[in-house]
Design an enzyme around this catalytic site. Structure first.
Site, PDB file in Angstrom:
ATOM      1  N   ASP A  42      -0.379   3.931   2.207  1.00 18.27           N
ATOM      2  CA  ASP A  42       0.909   3.688   2.538  1.00 18.27           C
ATOM      3  C   ASP A  42       1.933   5.000   2.557  1.00 18.27           C
ATOM      4  O   ASP A  42       1.352   6.045   2.013  1.00 18.27           O
ATOM      5  CB  ASP A  42       1.385   2.490   1.928  1.00 18.27           C
ATOM      6  CG  ASP A  42       1.387   2.451   0.393  1.00 18.27           C
ATOM      7  OD1 ASP A  42       1.032   3.561   0.051  1.00 18.27           O
ATOM      8  OD2 ASP A  42       1.700   1.466  -0.289  1.00 18.27           O
TER       9      ASP A  42
ATOM     10  N   ASN B  16       4.645  -7.950  -8.107  1.00 18.14           N
ATOM     11  CA  ASN B  16       4.739  -9.007  -7.366  1.00 18.14           C
ATOM     12  C   ASN B  16       3.673  -9.306  -6.582  1.00 18.14           C
ATOM     13  O   ASN B  16       3.503 -10.327  -5.604  1.00 18.14           O
ATOM     14  CB  ASN B  16       5.941  -9.065  -6.273  1.00 18.14           C
ATOM     15  CG  ASN B  16       5.844  -8.033  -5.367  1.00 18.14           C
ATOM     16  OD1 ASN B  16       4.661  -7.120  -5.350  1.00 18.14           O
ATOM     17  ND2 ASN B  16       6.589  -7.854  -4.499  1.00 18.14           N
TER      18      ASN B  16
ATOM     19  N   HIS C  64       1.727  -7.246  -4.525  1.00 12.05           N
ATOM     20  CA  HIS C  64       1.612  -6.387  -3.351  1.00 12.05           C
ATOM     21  C   HIS C  64       0.640  -5.531  -3.360  1.00 12.05           C
ATOM     22  O   HIS C  64       0.305  -5.012  -4.527  1.00 12.05           O
ATOM     23  CB  HIS C  64       2.990  -5.761  -2.712  1.00 12.05           C
ATOM     24  CG  HIS C  64       3.604  -4.586  -3.527  1.00 12.05           C
ATOM     25  ND1 HIS C  64       4.720  -4.321  -3.956  1.00 12.05           N
ATOM     26  CD2 HIS C  64       2.747  -3.506  -3.840  1.00 12.05           C
ATOM     27  CE1 HIS C  64       4.793  -3.272  -4.687  1.00 12.05           C
ATOM     28  NE2 HIS C  64       3.778  -2.617  -4.406  1.00 12.05           N
TER      29      HIS C  64
ATOM     30  N   GLU D   1       3.808  -6.886   1.221  1.00 11.98           N
ATOM     31  CA  GLU D   1       4.665  -7.612   0.382  1.00 11.98           C
ATOM     32  C   GLU D   1       4.431  -8.938   0.594  1.00 11.98           C
ATOM     33  O   GLU D   1       4.047  -9.802   1.579  1.00 11.98           O
ATOM     34  CB  GLU D   1       6.151  -7.213   0.512  1.00 11.98           C
ATOM     35  CG  GLU D   1       6.446  -5.933   0.629  1.00 11.98           C
ATOM     36  CD  GLU D   1       6.940  -5.566  -0.817  1.00 11.98           C
ATOM     37  OE1 GLU D   1       6.277  -6.150  -1.769  1.00 11.98           O
ATOM     38  OE2 GLU D   1       7.781  -4.706  -1.193  1.00 11.98           O
TER      39      GLU D   1
HETATM   40  C1  GLP Z   1       3.699   1.117  -4.622  1.00  8.81           C
HETATM   41  C2  GLP Z   1       2.716   1.357  -3.845  1.00  8.81           C
HETATM   42  C3  GLP Z   1       1.427   0.643  -4.201  1.00  8.81           C
HETATM   43  C4  GLP Z   1       1.214   0.585  -5.832  1.00  8.81           C
HETATM   44  C5  GLP Z   1       2.226   0.029  -6.441  1.00  8.81           C
HETATM   45  C6  GLP Z   1       2.039  -0.034  -8.135  1.00  8.81           C
HETATM   46  O1  GLP Z   1       4.598   0.117  -4.489  1.00  8.81           O
HETATM   47  N1  GLP Z   1       2.878   1.278  -2.646  1.00  8.81           N
HETATM   48  O2  GLP Z   1       0.418   0.784  -3.459  1.00  8.81           O
HETATM   49  O3  GLP Z   1      -0.119  -0.277  -6.031  1.00  8.81           O
HETATM   50  O4  GLP Z   1       3.345   0.751  -6.096  1.00  8.81           O
HETATM   51  O5  GLP Z   1       2.735   1.261  -8.725  1.00  8.81           O
HETATM   52  P1  GLP Z   1       2.294   1.512 -10.036  1.00  8.81           P
HETATM   53  O6  GLP Z   1       0.840   2.031 -10.324  1.00  8.81           O
HETATM   54  O7  GLP Z   1       3.218   2.672 -10.223  1.00  8.81           O
HETATM   55  O8  GLP Z   1       2.703   0.359 -10.974  1.00  8.81           O
END
Ligand code: GLP
Length: 240
Positions: free
Chosen positions: A67, A136, A138, A143
Site C-alpha cells: 500500500d 482495528n 486492517h 479497513e
Molecule cells: C499501516 C499499514 C499496515 C500496517 C499497519 C500496522 O496502517 N498500512 O500495512 O500493518 O500500519 O503498523 P505497525 O506495524 O506500525 O503497527
C-alpha cells in the site's frame, strides 16, 4: 493457521527473516509481497544483514508493496516508498526495476491500481506475502467496512488508522486521508502468507483473527480463507 509464538520482537523478527531467507534461497526469482509499519523493520534489518553477509541474494527477486498513502510524493519521508528504501531496499542488492510500490503521485489512481494488479499477475503472482496488522484488524489499508473491494484500489482511511499513524507525522491533520492498497483478493492470491503481530495493543486484533470466523468488519479474519498462513506473534500480542 500455523502459529509461532515468540518471546519478543527480536525473536519474531528473526523467525520472519528466516522464513523469507528460506524462500529466496529456494527460488532466487521469488516474488515477495511486503508491508510497512514498525512491525517489519526488525525483519528487514535481519534480511539486510544476511544479504550483506552473502547468505541471500536479492538480485533476481521482485517485490510488491501492499500500500501507499494517496496522494503523496515519493520523496516525502512519510511515504511508504521512502520507508521501504530507507529501511530495506537501499541496504540489499535488489534491482530498482524489480521494486513495486503503488505510486501515490499519479493523477489517475484507478489506472495506477489496475496496472499494479496487472504487474503482479505479469510477475507470476506473489510467492510469499508478509503482513502486519492494524489495531482495528486492517490489512494493508483494507479497513473494516460492510463491504470490501477485492483488488488493488483507492480507499479512505478510518479515524482509528489516521490516529494510529499520526505518531509518524507532525500532527494527525498531516496524515493523508486516502491510500492505494492491494485488496484482500490480491493478498489471498499469494501462495504463502506470514503475518507478524507485535505488542499488547494488537491483542484484540489477534483475538479476532484466531476466532476462525470471517468478517469484513475485521479484514484480517479473511486470512482464515487461505490454506497456508503462518502467524508469528509475540507473547504480549497473543490472545485466543
Ligand atoms: C499501516 C499499514 C499496515 C500496517 C499497519 C500496522 O496502517 N498500512 O500495512 O500493518 O500500519 O503498523 P505497525 O506495524 O506500525 O503497527
Amino acid at each position: 493457521m500455523n502459529i509461532i509464538l515468540c518471546k519478543d520482537y527480536e525473536a519474531m523478527s528473526a523467525i520472519a527473516a528466516d522464513i523469507i531467507a528460506k524462500q529466496v534461497k529456494s527460488n532466487k526469482t521469488s516474488v515477495l509481497g511486503l508491508p510497512t509499519g514498525s512491525t517489519p523493520i526488525g525483519t528487514y534489518t535481519k534480511l539486510a544483514e544476511m544479504c550483506n553477509a552473502g547468505e541471500i541474494d536479492f538480485s533476481s527477486v521482485k517485490t510488491f508493496n501492499l500500500d501507499e498513502y494517496y496522494p503523496i510524493k515519493r520523496d516525502n519521508d512519510q511515504s511508504y516508498y521512502y520507508f521501504m528504501y530507507k529501511n530495506f531496499f537501499s541496504k540489499i542488492n535488489i534491482k530498482p526495476e524489480n521494486v513495486h510500490v503503488p505510486n501515490g503521485e499519479v493523477e489517475d489512481a484507478e489506472k495506477e491500481c489496475k496496472e499494479y494488479e496487472e504487474a503482479i499477475a505479469a510477475a507470476g503472482g506473489i510467492d510469499l506475502q508478509m503482513l502486519g496488522i492494524g489495531q482495528n484488524g486492517h490489512i494493508g489499508f483494507n479497513e473494516p467496512d460492510s463491504e470490501l473491494y477485492p483488488f488493488t484500489h483507492k480507499t479512505s482511511l478510518t479515524e482509528n488508522t489516521i490516529l494510529a499513524n499520526a505518531r509518524f507525522f507532525e500532527s494527525a491533520s498531516d496524515v493523508p486521508t486516502n491510500a492505494l492498497t492491494m485488496g484482500m483478493a490480491s493478498i489471498l492470491s499469494a501462495k504463502k502468507i506470514i503475518i507478524l503481530i507485535n505488542g499488547a495493543n494488537k491483542k484484540e486484533a489477534t483475538k479476532a483473527l484466531l476466532k476462525g470466523t470471517v468478517t469484513t468488519s475485521c479484514p484480517a479474519t479473511l486470512l482464515n480463507l487461505h490454506p497456508d498462513v503462518t502467524l508469528i506473534c509475540t507473547e504480549d500480542a497473543y490472545c485466543e
